[in-house]
Write an enzyme that holds these catalytic residues in place. Structure first.
Site, PDB file in Angstrom:
ATOM      1  CG  ASP A  69      -0.293  -0.440   2.506  1.00 26.68           C
ATOM      2  OD1 ASP A  69       0.947  -0.337   2.600  1.00 26.68           O
ATOM      3  OD2 ASP A  69      -0.996  -0.872   3.421  1.00 26.68           O
ATOM      4  CG  ASN A 138      -8.989  -1.526  12.188  1.00 27.53           C
ATOM      5  OD1 ASN A 138      -8.048  -2.204  11.790  1.00 27.53           O
ATOM      6  ND2 ASN A 138      -9.430  -0.476  11.531  1.00 27.53           N
ATOM      7  CG  HIS A 140      -6.041  -2.296   9.044  1.00 25.71           C
ATOM      8  ND1 HIS A 140      -6.041  -0.923   9.163  1.00 25.71           N
ATOM      9  CD2 HIS A 140      -4.783  -2.662   9.393  1.00 25.71           C
ATOM     10  CE1 HIS A 140      -4.868  -0.495   9.548  1.00 25.71           C
ATOM     11  NE2 HIS A 140      -4.078  -1.538   9.702  1.00 25.71           N
ATOM     12  CD  GLU A 145      -8.750   0.975   7.939  1.00 23.73           C
ATOM     13  OE1 GLU A 145      -8.748   0.052   8.771  1.00 23.73           O
ATOM     14  OE2 GLU A 145      -7.994   1.961   8.015  1.00 23.73           O
TER      15      GLU A 145
HETATM   16  P1  PGA Z   1       2.029  -1.754  12.870  1.00 25.77           P
HETATM   17  O1  PGA Z   1       0.830  -1.573  11.880  1.00 25.77           O
HETATM   18  O2  PGA Z   1       2.871  -2.880  12.335  1.00 25.77           O
HETATM   19  O3  PGA Z   1       2.763  -0.456  12.858  1.00 25.77           O
HETATM   20  O4  PGA Z   1       1.454  -2.100  14.202  1.00 25.77           O
HETATM   21  C1  PGA Z   1       0.216  -2.695  11.341  1.00 25.77           C
HETATM   22  C2  PGA Z   1      -0.984  -2.304  10.537  1.00 25.77           C
HETATM   23  O5  PGA Z   1      -1.636  -1.297  10.870  1.00 25.77           O
HETATM   24  O6  PGA Z   1      -1.322  -3.011   9.575  1.00 25.77           O
END
Ligand code: PGA
Length: 266
Positions: A69, A138, A140, A145
């Site tokens: 992404d 959450n 995702h 999302e």
């Molecule tokens: P993080 O983010 O590895 O910084 O915890 C993961 C994500 O939001 O997919």
């Protein structure tokens, strides 16, 4: 799914790096197609791979890579762009050709067209051999999302309130976090031949419990990985704390270590 509950991030990095190493070594000519993730979760694994490259001769020569992404509106050179993040944290420290590392162009004049062409570019490379994933609190994966179609493709998405909050730590304030991203879809991610997802800390515990033991639902987008045939999940004790069958997963890993499968026996 193969669930590993490990002591800490370093132990998790070893498990994830082992999956990468196997994939890179198994790939013939012209090399593996790696699906790379940004965020804090994969950093210990990237650090371990960099160490193996420097000290043990692990080579990524010939490998290509696709990012999951990118924020819409950030140029490749922006200090919070994922284009830049992956170079600083991994690519510049191993022997992957920079030109072979592809990410959605967040500054594209037409982000919708940019998204539409991304899956085609992955397919033209022969598909992703190994995708590394983090997970949001959450549930995702990439920027899919809650509410994302389980069959979604790479597209322009809006960030949820909780993701903007989680990611505001990298920006001056939450108001500076871009509100949109170009994100591989859940259907795109499912096409990777092998997936390894890694998470640490209590903030991920609910999402991990849903991913492994919950019902498949767009409420927790990562649950779609239950449909994939080759997923390794690596969590520390805190992220695995809400798994109801944690003892069963530990038992399964112990049995595997004590009874390695001998494929040479007839
Ligand atoms: P993080 O983010 O590895 O910084 O915890 C993961 C994500 O939001 O997919």
């Amino acid at each position: 799914m193969e669930i590993h509950i490990v002591e800490d991030a370093d132990a998790g990095a070893t498990v994830v790096a082992d999956v990468f190493t196997r994939t890179v070594q198994e790939a013939g000519d012209p090399g593996a197609v790696l699906g790379l993730a940004t965020g804090s979760s994969p950093i210990p694994a990237y650090a371990e791979l960099i160490r193996r490259h420097r000290e043990e001769g692990l080579s990524f020569a010939g490998s290509r890579a696709f990012l999951l992404d990118e924020y819409v509106g950030l140029t490749a050179g922006h200090e919070q762009s994922y284009h830049r993040f992956i170079r600083e944290n991994f690519i510049e420290q191993v022997d992957i050709d920079d030109a072979a590392v592809v990410s959605p162009d967040g500054a594209a004049i037409d982000p919708i067209a940019e998204a539409a062409s991304y899956d085609r570019r992955i397919a033209e490379a022969g598909g992703v051999d190994l995708q590394i994933l983090g997970i949001g609190s959450n549930g995702h994966i990439a920027f899919n999302e809650p509410g994302s179609s389980l069959n979604s493709r790479t597209r322009v998405v809006g960030l949820s309130r909780s993701t903007i909050q989680d990611n505001s730590r990298y920006f001056d304030s939450a108001a500076d976090v871009p509100v949109r991203a170009l994100s591989q879809g859940l259907g795109t991610i499912l096409e990777a031949r092998r997936i390894v997802l890694t998470a640490t800390s209590a903030g991920k515990a609910a999402a991990i419990a849903q991913l492994v033991e919950g019902a498949i639902s767009s409420r927790w987008p990562a649950t779609v990985l239950q449909l994939h045939p080759d997923v390794v999940v690596v969590v520390d004790e805190a992220a695995g704390a809400q798994l109801q069958l944690a003892e069963d997963y530990r038992y399964a890993r112990r049995l595997e270590i004590e009874n390695p499968l001998d494929v040479t026996q007839g």
